[in-house]
Design a protein around this motif. Structure first.
Motif: not given
Length: 155
Positions: A2-3, A6, A30-33, A81, A83, A107-108
């Motif tokens: 979950e965000e 992270d 990061s899995p979000y980036c 943005s 991370k 970053s994303p």
């Protein structure tokens, strides 16, 4: 993941041991980036026609860490943005081809991480109390960064 698991982190380290590109880049993944940008500053074997044997770095460690953390805060204001940020700087002797500094930013998207990495290294050289001594074959020279505000304020 979950965000909330992270949350953005800053990894700041000054150390005398050899720096690891893998270690620093893994800190910011990061899995979000979709982007991890790196800057690696290495010791070159020459400066203005002189043969460089190695570099030596000294720092006012607590102040240097505080200044690097300020840089990280500024990055987050300029590029919300972003991370994770990692800034590792080596102290002591740094042989030719080895890393003096490694900066990684995730970053994303690539634009933010690339811009943030450039901002980090330029600001670090301008404001962080880390001093470099270049050792040549038969002499040495303490080097000031041309970006360094306190060195240029008296000129």
């Amino acid at each position: 993941m979950e965000e909330s698991e992270d949350v953005p982190k800053d990894f700041v380290k000054l150390k005398c041991e050899k720096l690891s590109v893998d270690e620093v880049s893994e800190l910011v993944v990061s899995p979000y980036c979709g982007a991890v940008s790196l800057f690696i500053g290495t010791t070159r074997n020459n400066f203005e026609g002189k043969k460089v044997i190695h570099l030596e770095y000294e720092a006012y460690t607590s102040m240097a860490e505080t200044e690097i953390k300020k840089i990280c805060r500024n990055v987050r204001q300029k590029w919300p943005s972003v991370k994770h940020i990692a800034v590792h700087h080596r102290l002591g002797v740094v042989p030719i081809t080895e890393a003096s500094v490694i900066i990684a930013v995730s970053s994303p998207h690539r634009a933010e991480s690339l811009e943030a990495v450039m901002y980090c290294i330029n600001t670090l050289k301008a404001s962080v109390p880390i001093w470099k001594k270049e050792i040549y074959e038969d002499e040495y020279s303490w080097k000031e960064n041309k970006e360094c505000f306190w060195a240029n304020s008296e000129k």
